[in-house]
Design a protein around this motif. Structure first.
Motif, short mmCIF file in Angstrom:
data_model
loop_
_atom_site.label_atom_id
_atom_site.label_comp_id
_atom_site.label_asym_id
_atom_site.label_seq_id
_atom_site.Cartn_x
_atom_site.Cartn_y
_atom_site.Cartn_z
N LYS A 171 38.77 35.85 34.81
CA LYS A 171 39.23 34.50 35.16
C LYS A 171 40.68 34.29 34.75
CE LYS A 171 38.06 31.14 32.48
NZ LYS A 171 37.31 30.07 31.76
N TYR A 172 41.01 34.62 33.53
CA TYR A 172 42.37 34.35 33.06
C TYR A 172 43.39 35.27 33.71
CZ TYR A 172 40.42 31.13 29.67
OH TYR A 172 39.78 30.07 29.09
N ILE A 173 42.99 36.48 34.03
CA ILE A 173 43.90 37.36 34.77
C ILE A 173 44.24 36.75 36.12
CG2 ILE A 173 44.10 39.59 35.92
CD1 ILE A 173 42.59 40.84 33.62
N ARG A 174 43.23 36.23 36.80
CA ARG A 174 43.45 35.64 38.12
C ARG A 174 44.28 34.35 38.03
NH1 ARG A 174 40.13 37.41 42.37
NH2 ARG A 174 38.69 39.07 41.79
N LEU A 175 44.01 33.53 37.01
CA LEU A 175 44.77 32.29 36.87
C LEU A 175 46.25 32.58 36.63
CD1 LEU A 175 42.37 30.10 34.67
CD2 LEU A 175 42.78 29.91 37.12
N ILE A 176 46.51 33.51 35.71
CA ILE A 176 47.90 33.85 35.41
C ILE A 176 48.58 34.49 36.62
CG2 ILE A 176 49.38 35.30 33.96
CD1 ILE A 176 47.30 34.94 31.73
N GLU A 177 47.87 35.40 37.26
CA GLU A 177 48.43 36.10 38.42
C GLU A 177 48.82 35.12 39.53
OE1 GLU A 177 46.99 39.63 41.49
OE2 GLU A 177 45.53 38.43 40.40
N ARG A 178 47.94 34.16 39.79
CA ARG A 178 48.22 33.19 40.85
C ARG A 178 49.42 32.32 40.48
NH1 ARG A 178 46.80 32.92 46.24
NH2 ARG A 178 47.13 30.78 46.96
N ARG A 179 49.47 31.89 39.23
CA ARG A 179 50.56 31.04 38.79
C ARG A 179 51.89 31.79 38.87
NH1 ARG A 179 49.64 25.53 38.36
NH2 ARG A 179 51.08 24.59 36.88
N ALA A 210 33.35 49.71 22.60
CA ALA A 210 33.52 50.45 23.84
C ALA A 210 33.37 49.56 25.07
CB ALA A 210 32.53 51.61 23.91
N GLY A 211 32.63 48.48 24.95
CA GLY A 211 32.41 47.59 26.09
C GLY A 211 32.30 46.16 25.64
N TYR A 212 31.92 45.30 26.57
CA TYR A 212 31.77 43.89 26.28
C TYR A 212 30.37 43.60 25.73
CZ TYR A 212 36.13 43.01 28.71
OH TYR A 212 37.46 43.00 29.07
N ASP A 213 30.28 42.62 24.85
CA ASP A 213 28.98 42.23 24.29
C ASP A 213 28.18 41.41 25.29
OD1 ASP A 213 29.67 43.50 21.94
OD2 ASP A 213 30.39 41.68 20.97
N THR A 214 28.85 40.57 26.06
CA THR A 214 28.17 39.71 27.02
C THR A 214 28.89 39.76 28.36
OG1 THR A 214 29.46 37.72 26.49
CG2 THR A 214 27.50 38.15 25.14
N TYR A 215 28.17 39.40 29.38
CA TYR A 215 28.74 39.37 30.73
C TYR A 215 29.78 38.26 30.86
CZ TYR A 215 28.78 39.84 35.82
OH TYR A 215 29.15 40.04 37.12
N ILE A 216 29.59 37.17 30.11
CA ILE A 216 30.53 36.05 30.16
C ILE A 216 31.90 36.49 29.68
CG2 ILE A 216 31.04 33.77 29.22
CD1 ILE A 216 28.89 33.77 31.34
N GLN A 217 31.96 37.34 28.68
CA GLN A 217 33.25 37.82 28.19
C GLN A 217 34.01 38.56 29.28
OE1 GLN A 217 31.89 40.10 24.82
NE2 GLN A 217 32.40 38.47 23.37
N LEU A 218 33.30 39.35 30.05
CA LEU A 218 33.93 40.06 31.18
C LEU A 218 34.44 39.06 32.22
CD1 LEU A 218 34.56 42.60 32.87
CD2 LEU A 218 32.23 42.45 33.73
N LEU A 219 33.62 38.06 32.54
CA LEU A 219 34.03 37.08 33.53
C LEU A 219 35.22 36.26 33.05
CD1 LEU A 219 30.54 35.81 34.79
CD2 LEU A 219 32.04 37.51 35.84
N ASP A 220 35.25 35.92 31.76
CA ASP A 220 36.40 35.17 31.23
C ASP A 220 37.68 35.99 31.32
OD1 ASP A 220 34.93 32.94 30.72
OD2 ASP A 220 34.70 33.30 28.57
N THR A 221 37.57 37.28 31.04
CA THR A 221 38.74 38.14 31.15
C THR A 221 39.28 38.14 32.57
OG1 THR A 221 37.98 39.57 29.35
CG2 THR A 221 39.56 40.50 30.89
#
Length: 552
Positions: A486-494, A473-484
């Protein structure tokens, strides 16, 4: 074997609902399309689901044989026990009963329990209110207890067998092939599943992005193409959707592979190792019309559907020519997206001297972005959709811990984890075995007799994604949320920079309005406050604010 594949194969043995839905989708209806991508081996998951169903069927048949044997050997003790099982099974099975019926059934079960407890009391205290001899009392008490003991042994034995199987075939370094299919005819269907999973055509039944996770971000930008830049050269080419996608494709690929003209453009440690694609992805509603209908060209007509072959199986791959035709006709029934995925693979961390600092680890999350571009009415419409998978549920990751569990501890682990399911397993063995055999027979008949391509309309769209069924139902760690994020922003900017470069540099379009809209979307993106998170979806729309208080 990828971690995601191992966890989904474990879910086939540990979750009855997961197993039944996967079999119903991919085995009982072989004419369904397949949700693309996912980062796992769908064929292996289906094979393990079929094997798990066979093991459950064997267990249920053994329980039914015990019931019959108890009725023959000790009918006086077995009849009340069988009555309790049947009525309890009916109570569990009939979920739509009224409250009054449930209360009456519960009272009847209590009455049967009173009879058996009275028999047990007679064995201990020598008093029995019912008019029965000691032989009957002994048979009633001991027979019921022995029957219950056998039920516990069968259920725990089944779980121990499953744990041993998972420990052998689904451990982290497993190279054991998936169980063979019980029917050689299924081998061809499973091969089609593997090919369709890696295809570029999606026929959906309800949601076009099913199989890619939960929606994380979505935006659309509109630009008028008649406004030329002041320094635009004369005779600049018109905006072409296929060429624009090619520019985006090139810029996204540079995030993983260096520029051919500049070998120093991307160091190995800067590469996004989990980047997959980009891939042009054709999306269509799975409910397809197949009756004879006019084409609108000189009285020509068409029968069937171009997305379905003569055997009634949906195509899973579109040619380059078909994709280009769909891009240049944005008002058609088919829509084309550029699919960009970053899977869960981690990167090896090494020091300057080559010493390993951290081995690569699976992050158990995946991010996917979809870009749709339409050029119509001298306007450009760019749509961006980002989705992400949450980690697989923790109970299915038991396959990581089983290799360290000794054989003598498996029985205790089975009893500790499954004791609540034992009454339900025994009560529903008869109905579950009947339903399994019925489904197997119906699937065999359907495979031989189903001819959906002859119907006027038929829904070929996929309805489930095993990766999403087994997700938490959710993320196990906060880092997993931040990584998600991060990659959305990287792809979006590119993506945005590639679109702007193409429009301004090659086509001479004034992109100031595009930049204004892009800036508004970026500045009003997600803001996460608090130190921990709760829930499974992050709102990243315009002006969104997400308040989090707990990790789940």
């Amino acid at each position: 074997m990828r971690n995601t594949t191992r966890y989904l194969c474990a879910a086939a043995y540990l979750d009855d609902g997961f197993r039944d839905r996967v079999i119903a989708e991919y085995v009982e209806d072989e004419h369904r399309a397949v949700a693309p991508g996912g980062g796992y081996d769908l064929s292996a998951v289906v094979r393990h689901c079929l094997h798990a169903r066979r093991l459950v069927l064997y267990r249920d048949l053994v329980l039914m044989a015990l019931i019959v044997l108890a009725l023959v050997i000790a009918p006086a003790g077995a009849r009340p026990a069988l009555g309790v099982l049947l009525w309890t099974g009916g109570l569990l099975w009939a979920r739509g009963w009224t409250s009054a019926a449930r209360v009456l059934t519960f009272l009847f079960v209590l009455w049967l329990l009173y009879i058996m407890l009275s028999a047990l009391a007679a064995l201990v205290f020598g008093s029995f209110t019912m008019s029965a001899g000691w032989g009957v009392r002994l048979a009633l008490g001991v027979g019921f207890q022995f029957f219950g003991f056998l039920v516990v042994v069968v259920e725990c034995g089944h779980v121990v067998l499953v744990y041993r199987l998972m420990r052998h075939t689904l451990h982290p370094l497993s190279a054991v092939p998936a169980p063979a299919s019980p029917n050689p005819r299924l081998d061809g269907a499973l091969a089609r599943l593997s090919a369709a999973q890696r295809g570029n055509v999606s026929l959906y039944s309800s949601h076009p992005f099913l199989g890619s996770g939960t929606l994380r971000k979505e935006w659309a930008i509109v630009l008028e193409l008649d406004r030329k830049a002041p320094d635009a050269p004369d005779g600049a080419p018109k905006v072409d959707a296929a060429r624009l996608h090619a520019r985006v494709w090139q810029r996204i690929g540079e995030m993983k592979h260096p520029d051919a003209d500049d070998p120093a453009s991307l160091a190995p440690h800067e590469s996004v190792v989990g980047l997959e694609g980009p891939q042009m992805h054709v999306v269509a509603n799975g409910r397809l019309a197949q009756y004879t209908r006019p084409l609108g060209i000189d009285g020509q007509v068409v029968s069937g559907h171009p997305l379905v072959d003569s055997a009634g199986l949906p195509y899973s791959r579109a040619t380059h020519e078909a994709v280009e035709a769909i891009l240049t006709h944005p008002q058609g029934a088919l829509r084309c997206y550029q699919r960009i995925s970053v899977d869960s693979r981690g990167q090896l961390v090494c020091a300057r001297d080559g010493a390993v600092v951290s081995p690569p680890e699976d992050q158990d999350v995946a991010t996917t972005a979809f870009l749709h571009v339409a050029v119509e009415g001298r306007m450009l419409y760019a749509q961006f959709v980002a989705t992400a998978h949450t980690p697989v549920a923790r109970e299915f990751k038991i396959v990581d811990a089983l290799p360290s569990v000794a054989d003598r501890s498996l029985a205790w682990l089975a009893l500790r984890t499954r004791w609540q399911e034992i009454p339900k397993t025994a009560a529903l063995c008869w109905s579950r075995a009947f339903r399994t055999l019925l489904h197997m027979g119906v699937a065999a008949l359907r495979a031989d007799m189903a001819r959906p391509q002859h119907l006027t309309t038929y829904d070929y769209g996929y309805r489930i994604c095993p990766r999403e069924l087994a997700g938490s139902a959710g993320y196990d760690t906060y880092i997993q949320l931040l990584d998600t994020d991060k990659y959305i922003r990287l792809i979006e900017r590119r993506v945005n920079e590639a679109i702007l470069d193409y429009l301004s540099d090659e086509c001479g379009i004034d992109v100031s309005a595009y930049r204004e809209q892009m800036t508004a979307i970026t500045n009003n993106s997600v803001r996460i406050t608090g130190s921990t998170i709760t829930g499974s979806q992050i709102n990243t729309g315009a002006g969104a604010v997400q308040n989090q208080t707990k990790v789940s």
